[in-house]
Every structure is written in C-alpha cells, then in structure tokens.
Design an enzyme around this catalytic site. Structure first.
Site, PDB file in Angstrom:
ATOM      1  CD  GLU A  36      -1.990  -9.023  -9.530  1.00  0.00           C
ATOM      2  OE1 GLU A  36      -0.956  -9.563  -9.543  1.00  0.00           O
ATOM      3  OE2 GLU A  36      -3.038  -9.108  -8.718  1.00  0.00           O
ATOM      4  CD  GLU A  59       2.240  -2.676  -6.335  1.00  0.00           C
ATOM      5  OE1 GLU A  59       1.012  -3.014  -6.531  1.00  0.00           O
ATOM      6  OE2 GLU A  59       2.199  -1.494  -5.956  1.00  0.00           O
ATOM      7  CG  ASP A  90       2.350   4.294 -12.813  1.00  0.00           C
ATOM      8  OD1 ASP A  90       2.132   4.931 -11.687  1.00  0.00           O
ATOM      9  OD2 ASP A  90       1.603   4.124 -13.596  1.00  0.00           O
ATOM     10  CG  ASP A 112      -4.424   2.841  -5.358  1.00  0.00           C
ATOM     11  OD1 ASP A 112      -4.639   1.995  -4.527  1.00  0.00           O
ATOM     12  OD2 ASP A 112      -3.273   3.010  -5.834  1.00  0.00           O
ATOM     13  CE  LYS A 116      -9.891  15.193  -1.319  1.00  0.00           C
ATOM     14  NZ  LYS A 116      -8.528  15.109  -0.499  1.00  0.00           N
ATOM     15  CG  ASP A 148     -13.862  -1.794  -1.571  1.00  0.00           C
ATOM     16  OD1 ASP A 148     -12.964  -1.613  -2.437  1.00  0.00           O
ATOM     17  OD2 ASP A 148     -13.899  -1.295  -0.536  1.00  0.00           O
ATOM     18  CE1 TYR A 186      -4.728  -3.765  -0.302  1.00  0.00           C
ATOM     19  CE2 TYR A 186      -6.345  -2.142  -0.133  1.00  0.00           C
ATOM     20  CZ  TYR A 186      -5.156  -2.691  -0.307  1.00  0.00           C
ATOM     21  OH  TYR A 186      -4.133  -1.314   0.400  1.00  0.00           O
ATOM     22  CD  GLU A 187     -12.266 -10.999  -4.582  1.00  0.00           C
ATOM     23  OE1 GLU A 187     -11.324 -10.855  -5.341  1.00  0.00           O
ATOM     24  OE2 GLU A 187     -13.270 -11.759  -4.652  1.00  0.00           O
TER      25      GLU A 187
HETATM   26  C1  LIG Z   1      -5.312  -1.027  -3.085  1.00  0.00           C
HETATM   27  S1  LIG Z   1      -4.002  -2.001  -3.575  1.00  0.00           S
HETATM   28  C2  LIG Z   1      -4.692  -3.479  -3.927  1.00  0.00           C
HETATM   29  C3  LIG Z   1      -3.861  -4.469  -4.201  1.00  0.00           C
HETATM   30  C4  LIG Z   1      -4.172  -5.916  -4.720  1.00  0.00           C
HETATM   31  N1  LIG Z   1      -4.574  -5.823  -6.037  1.00  0.00           N
HETATM   32  C5  LIG Z   1      -5.213  -6.532  -3.992  1.00  0.00           C
HETATM   33  O1  LIG Z   1      -6.353  -6.363  -4.434  1.00  0.00           O
HETATM   34  O2  LIG Z   1      -5.259  -6.964  -2.676  1.00  0.00           O
HETATM   35  C6  LIG Z   1      -3.641  -1.140  -5.070  1.00  0.00           C
HETATM   36  C7  LIG Z   1      -2.481  -1.419  -5.522  1.00  0.00           C
HETATM   37  O3  LIG Z   1      -2.328  -1.248  -6.896  1.00  0.00           O
HETATM   38  C8  LIG Z   1      -0.838  -0.471  -7.071  1.00  0.00           C
HETATM   39  N2  LIG Z   1      -0.853   0.430  -8.199  1.00  0.00           N
HETATM   40  C9  LIG Z   1      -1.895   1.584  -8.250  1.00  0.00           C
HETATM   41  N3  LIG Z   1      -1.889   2.050  -9.402  1.00  0.00           N
HETATM   42  C10 LIG Z   1      -0.713   1.570 -10.330  1.00  0.00           C
HETATM   43  C11 LIG Z   1      -0.231   1.608 -11.465  1.00  0.00           C
HETATM   44  N4  LIG Z   1      -0.800   2.766 -12.246  1.00  0.00           N
HETATM   45  N5  LIG Z   1       0.764   0.871 -11.871  1.00  0.00           N
HETATM   46  C12 LIG Z   1       0.881  -0.240 -11.033  1.00  0.00           C
HETATM   47  N6  LIG Z   1       0.473  -0.498  -9.653  1.00  0.00           N
HETATM   48  C13 LIG Z   1      -0.445   0.409  -9.308  1.00  0.00           C
HETATM   49  C14 LIG Z   1      -0.750   0.411  -5.759  1.00  0.00           C
HETATM   50  O4  LIG Z   1       0.670   0.429  -5.550  1.00  0.00           O
HETATM   51  C15 LIG Z   1      -1.149  -0.887  -4.727  1.00  0.00           C
HETATM   52  O5  LIG Z   1      -0.218  -1.955  -4.453  1.00  0.00           O
END
Ligand SMILES: C[S@@+](CC[C@H](N)C(=O)[O-])C[C@H]1O[C@@H](n2cnc3c(N)ncnc32)[C@H](O)[C@@H]1O
Length: 205
Positions: A36, A59, A90, A112, A116, A148, A186-187
């Site tokens: 994930e 994460e 990351d 995310d 932009k 979404d 989030y979902e």
């Molecule tokens: C908008 S949140 C959604 C969290 C979860 N997947 C959910 O649907 O509830 C996006 C998450 O992805 C993490 N994230 C974004 N880019 C990432 C990356 N390149 N590597 C690891 N984590 C990342 C962010 O820190 C954040 O916690």
C-alpha cells in the site's frame, strides 16, 4: 494533506522496529504481502488484513505512521495480531527495501491530488512513477487506485496510456466490492458525504 504533528510518534516508531521491515531480506516478505502506498492511519490495511491479506504499508508522514502503529499495537494487545508492516518512507526513497520484491496488489487509496498543473510530477500516478510502481507487480498483479477526485482519475487514465500500462477496469461511481476491497479512512468520510468514488485497476505491461 498533513494533520497535526504528534510528538510521541517518532519514538513510538523507533521502539517498534518489529512492526517495520528490516531491509529486503525481512522474513515478512515470505507472506507475499500486498503493497500500500500512502497508508495514512491504517484502517484500509487493518480491514484488508482481516480479510486474510498481508500488507506492507508505506507512509511517509511520521504522525500518520505513528497513529497507524498505535492502532496495530492496541489490536495486538486485544488479541488480534495482524500481518501488517509499516514502512515509514516515501515511495521514491523505498527502492532499497522494495527492490527484488514483487507484489500481487499495489494499493493507491486517495493519493494526494496535487491539483496544480505545475505539481503534476509529484502525483503518485505521474507516468514515470506509475511505471516504477508497476515494476513491483507480480505476474498477473494489479495496481488498485481509488480517489474522490475526477481530475486525478482522468489524469491517471492518461498516464496509464503514456506508461503503456493496461487499464483492466475504470469506473466513475464505484460501489464497494466488500469481498475484495475495504474502505480507507478517507473513503469512509467521502462516502458519508455522498461523494462519488472513482476506481481504476491497472495491470502490468
Ligand atoms: C490523502 S491521504 C490518504 C490516506 C489513506 N490512504 C486513506 O485513503 O485514508 C494520503 C497519504 O499518503 C501519504 N503519501 C503521499 N505520498 C506518499 C509517498 N510518495 N510515499 C509514501 N506515502 C505517501 C501521505 O502522507 C498521506 O498520509
């Protein structure tokens, strides 16, 4: 999309290396986990693990990863150990651990959106990154994307084309597949608000 910084999170993560993976050779990989990317606070991984899947969750945010770990530890304490590991990295920096492993499924849940145009390279589904993500798919494996955000959904379909990746399914009003899928944090909140959920399943080339 950063929540409040949790000052206890870095030390909690440090105290529990057994809930992470110690490099490429970690025995957790023998379970053939799914991957994930952006696991947030972990509800999706927890729900999928309850359906029998092992999950390695990346994460990058320390506070989210800390909350996720706290949940895992509480469940373990209550007698529910789950096959989940959290890698606080990351995706772009995780090659040292991921290299050489192939995953049956890779989940991108509510990534995310970076709305932009000048930030499009930061999106997880930017074609170069998407191709790198797909290089970790096992034969017959799938990238499962949910969002979404219609613009991110349309962008991702285009990027699949640029990357030469097959789109196995694309749907604009996805109603949850209870057997093969689970809701993320989030979902859950978007569905409560009545928002449409977009989904794409991407194969390997
Ligand atoms: C908008 S949140 C959604 C969290 C979860 N997947 C959910 O649907 O509830 C996006 C998450 O992805 C993490 N994230 C974004 N880019 C990432 C990356 N390149 N590597 C690891 N984590 C990342 C962010 O820190 C954040 O916690």
């Amino acid at each position: 999309m950063r929540g409040r910084f949790k000052s206890w999170a870095p030390s909690l993560l440090e105290e529990h290396p057994e809930k992470g993976v110690a490099g490429k050779e970690d025995p957790f990989f023998a379970l053939s986990p799914d991957l994930e990317i952006g696991g947030g606070k972990g509800m999706f991984a927890i729900r999928m693990a309850r359906k029998g899947r092992a999950i390695l969750s990346l994460e990058r945010d320390v506070s989210s990863a800390g909350t996720f770990l706290k949940r895992l530890l509480a469940l373990e304490e209550e007698g529910e150990p789950l096959p989940i590991r959290i890698l606080r990295k990351d995706f772009d920096d995780a090659g040292d651990v991921l290299e050489g492993h192939l995953f049956p499924r890779i989940y991108l849940n509510f990534s995310d959106p970076w709305p932009k145009k000048r930030h499009e390279k930061r999106r997880l589904t930017f074609h170069e990154r998407l191709l790198r993500i797909s290089s970790y798919l096992a034969p017959g494996g799938e990238i499962r994307f949910k969002s979404d955000q219609e613009p991110l959904y349309l962008f991702t379909l285009e990027e699949c084309g640029k990357a030469g990746l097959p789109i196995l399914l694309a749907e604009e009003d996805y109603s949850l597949d209870e057997e093969e899928d689970a809701m993320s944090e989030y979902e859950e909140s978007f569905r409560r608000e009545g928002r449409k959920i977009y989904r794409i399943i991407i194969g390997r080339n």
